[in-house]
Scaffold this motif. Structure first.
Motif, mmCIF file in Angstrom:
data_model
loop_
_atom_site.group_PDB
_atom_site.id
_atom_site.type_symbol
_atom_site.label_atom_id
_atom_site.label_comp_id
_atom_site.label_asym_id
_atom_site.label_seq_id
_atom_site.Cartn_x
_atom_site.Cartn_y
_atom_site.Cartn_z
ATOM 1 N N GLU A 192 0.813 -1.186 -0.203
ATOM 2 C CA GLU A 192 -0.202 -0.126 -0.291
ATOM 3 C C GLU A 192 0.866 1.452 0.032
ATOM 4 O OE1 GLU A 192 -3.816 0.647 0.160
ATOM 5 O OE2 GLU A 192 -4.179 -1.650 0.087
ATOM 6 N N ASP A 193 0.615 2.328 -0.678
ATOM 7 C CA ASP A 193 0.953 3.334 -0.728
ATOM 8 C C ASP A 193 -0.146 4.715 -1.100
ATOM 9 O OD1 ASP A 193 3.864 4.983 -2.280
ATOM 10 O OD2 ASP A 193 3.042 5.770 -0.405
ATOM 11 N N ASN A 194 -0.808 5.382 0.478
ATOM 12 C CA ASN A 194 -1.543 6.773 0.144
ATOM 13 C C ASN A 194 -0.927 7.330 1.146
ATOM 14 O OD1 ASN A 194 -3.617 5.762 2.543
ATOM 15 N ND2 ASN A 194 -3.540 4.031 1.627
ATOM 16 N N THR A 195 -2.304 8.637 0.934
ATOM 17 C CA THR A 195 -1.395 9.216 1.745
ATOM 18 C C THR A 195 -3.404 9.668 2.628
ATOM 19 O OG1 THR A 195 0.243 10.361 0.897
ATOM 20 C CG2 THR A 195 -0.201 12.397 2.423
ATOM 21 N N TRP A 196 -2.949 10.602 3.961
ATOM 22 C CA TRP A 196 -4.111 10.686 4.010
ATOM 23 C C TRP A 196 -4.387 12.174 5.811
ATOM 24 C CZ3 TRP A 196 -4.711 10.542 9.829
ATOM 25 C CH2 TRP A 196 -3.885 9.913 10.700
ATOM 26 N N LYS A 197 -5.268 12.566 5.540
ATOM 27 C CA LYS A 197 -5.146 13.611 6.319
ATOM 28 C C LYS A 197 -6.225 13.880 7.939
ATOM 29 C CE LYS A 197 -4.613 17.030 2.505
ATOM 30 N NZ LYS A 197 -5.800 17.826 1.431
ATOM 31 N N PRO A 198 -5.197 13.532 8.647
ATOM 32 C CA PRO A 198 -5.746 13.916 10.158
ATOM 33 C C PRO A 198 -6.965 15.311 10.191
ATOM 34 C CG PRO A 198 -3.842 14.323 9.938
ATOM 35 C CD PRO A 198 -3.789 14.037 8.991
ATOM 36 N N VAL A 199 -7.443 14.176 11.508
ATOM 37 C CA VAL A 199 -8.619 15.464 11.716
ATOM 38 C C VAL A 199 -7.614 16.784 12.078
ATOM 39 C CG1 VAL A 199 -10.834 16.536 13.211
ATOM 40 C CG2 VAL A 199 -10.591 14.276 12.262
#
Length: 647
Positions: A106-113
């Protein structure tokens, strides 16, 4: 070993499995290896004498000489019901055989609250090892295939650039199998000479010890994360992630240089079920453990709260005198000093230790109109938090939450929670979920240490689980914490400023909100609103946020010093906290400032020769990114810097 091909024909499927077991018996099991995307971590799994073992290297250096994987289960009732002879002598996962191995990346980027970073990269390689119970046993007068092969277990291993994580997954059984888990066999054997920073409990002071049974401290298990410095110079951390409804793990020394996960007590689950992750991090520099700690969040599920607009990080002030006048003064103080919340601590509803004390009303002798207090606070942009002991929470939670929402309460500080057992761990996380339904934030005290679950329920803002300013620790203790306790998540340390019992300098305390991450940060602990007398350096706290767009640990050694930089927008805040020996440090601004940009820098540092009550100097300089700044840190001292980009 490639996964055997599935077949819709059950006869053919059994045939493939039989061939697989026959091949394993003839040629033995080949090792399975997994590398991190950058190639630095190398994890190798093998079978030895019926046991599943592994070893781990980082940057071509050994981290784990050998460890064991598996669990033990007491399923006597289930086995008896199934007609399987009860055998007390075997360990449940011993003798299991690898049926197949799946791999994925897997290789993705996410934005925390909110958090220490505006976005987080989630990149890993994963292998899932599917296990069946093989072998044969005597059944009546002959030999039959072991019926216990019906039990299934998956071992999931993920290799990130930041660390390696191991989880046990029980796939859904056709009979809805109930599992009574008695032991986590996960172990970690190191080369002789390793030293660990042992915490006997979550709020204890760390003790630096060898991994030797002769060390008295190992009579008690160590809380996690446990940080070690290995004989080859590698720094290592062992932790736990994604714990919400299982028995808490700690680490016990089972032999010289060998640790094993230790469950607080047994746990009962129904398949399908995932146990918490066991996490191993390694680094050549101690500060890189800090820079890689977002791994804990990556190992948790994404946010499950649809609307998070009501979640509001910020700085908080505790109301020490529980009356309406002082509470209103605290609101005005919060507005003046750039704080966002006030909190009414223990006692507002009566003795927290009495089961008869009701948190549904203010104690009759307290002059507090709670709805009016919340209304006035809200009109000035200030949130109100209430302390509630678990005694009241466990009895009244379902009544408390709608009432507090009606009053206008922003958050609850859970007091003296019991965590450790599966029952109370599940209760607490369920309580936080319920709080989210009523738009209430949570701060958990006392012995709870986080495992990254705030990614899933970000209304869990912070928690104690730390030897903070309620114990008034010394500077050495404080500069160990960034490298140990803070690896697992934020902590409510409660920085003080004017209280005379503090064992370190004012600049040491001033740097804490930058060095110590906590989305809800309590400041001026033990102080009253009138304590502030216009001290210039406290403008640093006024402007300092509690959540960030970018964070970098710049330099430091465990127990000696730590320098932490954090960015919000275009501006940077830097906190330096020193241990027991004075030192000179050089801050290379090229390590964090935007190249080619100029900044106005406010520098606050200890100056014992100043004729002021705080003895903190305040200077302003202009610098261009790349310039070096030299600072002298007093023993038990520190420095705080604010970099504001020039237009």
């Amino acid at each position: 070993m490639e996964k055997y091909k599935s077949s819709r024909n059950p006869v053919m499927r059994k045939f493939f499995i039989a061939i697989l077991f026959w091949a394993v018996a003839i040629v033995g099991y080949a090792a399975e290896a997994l590398q991190s995307p950058d190639g630095k971590y190398n994890f190798v799994l093998e079978q030895k004498d019926g046991r599943l073992t592994y070893r781990l290297d980082y940057a071509a250096k050994q981290v784990i000489e050998e460890g064991e994987l598996g669990v033990n289960i007491d399923n006597h009732l289930v086995e008896s019901a199934m007609g399987i002879p009860v055998d007390n002598s075997y360990v449940w996962t011993h003798g299991m055989e690898v049926a197949s191995v799946d791999r994925r990346s897997e290789d993705n980027t996410w934005k925390p609250v909110y958090g220490e970073y505006a976005q987080i990269r989630d990149r890993y390689n994963e292998m899932t090892i599917h296990l069946l119970k093989g072998g044969k046993h005597q059944d009546g007068g002959g030999t039959a295939y072991d019926k216990r092969q019906q039990y299934l277990l998956d071992i999931i291993v993920r290799a990130y650039d930041e660390g390696v994580a191991i989880r046990y997954h029980f796939p859904e059984a056709t009979n809805g199998l109930f599992m009574h888990i008695t032991e986590d066999l996960t172990s970690f054997r190191f080369a002789p000479g390793a030293e660990a920073y042992h915490f006997a409990w979550a709020q204890a002071s760390p003790k630096k010890v060898k991994l030797l049974k002769s060390e008295p401290v190992w009579k008690e298990e160590s809380d996690r994360p446990l940080v070690l410095k290995l004989s080859n110079g590698i720094y290592t951390s062992i932790g736990e992630a994604a714990l919400s409804d299982f028995s808490r793990g700690k680490l016990k020394l089972v032999a010289d240089n060998k640790l094993q996960m230790s469950m607080f007590d047994t746990a009962s689950v129904i398949t399908a079920y995932d146990m918490p992750w066991r996490v191993i991090m390694a680094a050549e520099r101690a500060i890189d453990l800090i820079n890689n700690k977002q791994l804990m969040l990556n190992l948790n599920a994404p946010c499950k709260i649809a609307d998070t607009s009501w979640i509001r990080p910020g700085k908080a002030f505790r109301v020490c005198r529980l009356d309406m006048k002082t509470a209103l003064q605290a609101i005005d103080f919060a507005v003046d000093r750039g704080l966002q919340h006030i909190e009414l601590d223990a006692g507002w509803y009566g003795s927290e230790w009495k089961m008869s004390s009701s948190a549904l009303k203010v104690l009759e002798t307290r002059d507090i109109d709670m709805p009016e207090l919340c209304r006035q606070a809200k009109s000035k942009g200030i949130g109100v938090w209430l302390y509630v002991n678990q005694r009241a929470l466990s009895q009244q939670l379902d009544s408390i939450l709608p009432l507090y929402q009606k009053w206008g309460v922003s958050g609850i500080k859970f007091g003296f929670v019991q965590v450790g057992s599966q029952k109370w761990t599940a209760w607490m996380h369920d309580a936080i979920k319920k709080c989210a339904d009523y738009h209430i934030m949570v701060d958990v005290h006392d012995e709870y240490r986080p495992t990254g679950w705030s990614r899933t329920y970000p209304n869990l803002m912070t928690q104690e689980g730390i030897g903070g300013n309620e114990e008034m620790p010394n500077a050495e203790h404080n500069v160990i914490l960034s490298f140990t306790r803070f690896l697992c998540g934020p902590a409510d340390y409660t920085p003080c400023y004017f209280n005379g019992r503090v064992k370190n300098t004012k600049a040491h305390q001033l740097a804490m909100p930058v060095v110590y991450y906590s989305p809800i940060t309590f400041l001026y602990w033990y102080d009253l609103p009138d304590v502030y007398k216009g001290e210039k350096e406290l403008d640093f706290w006024k402007h300092c946020p509690t959540v960030w767009d970018e964070s970098k640990a710049l330099a430091g050694e465990i127990g000696e010093y730590i320098i932490q930089a954090r960015r919000t927008g275009n501006d940077w805040f830097v906190g330096a906290m020193n241990g027991l020996q004075a030192r000179d440090i050089t801050l290379n601004t090229a390590d964090f400032l935007q190249k080619g940009k100029k900044y106005r820098v406010e520098i606050y540092n200890d100056d014992p020769f100043l004729q002021t009550r705080t003895k903190v100097s305040s200077t302003v300089v202009n610098v261009k990114a790349g310039k070096q700044l030299k600072l002298h840190l007093q023993a038990s001292g520190g420095a705080a810097l604010r970099f504001v980009m020039n237009n």
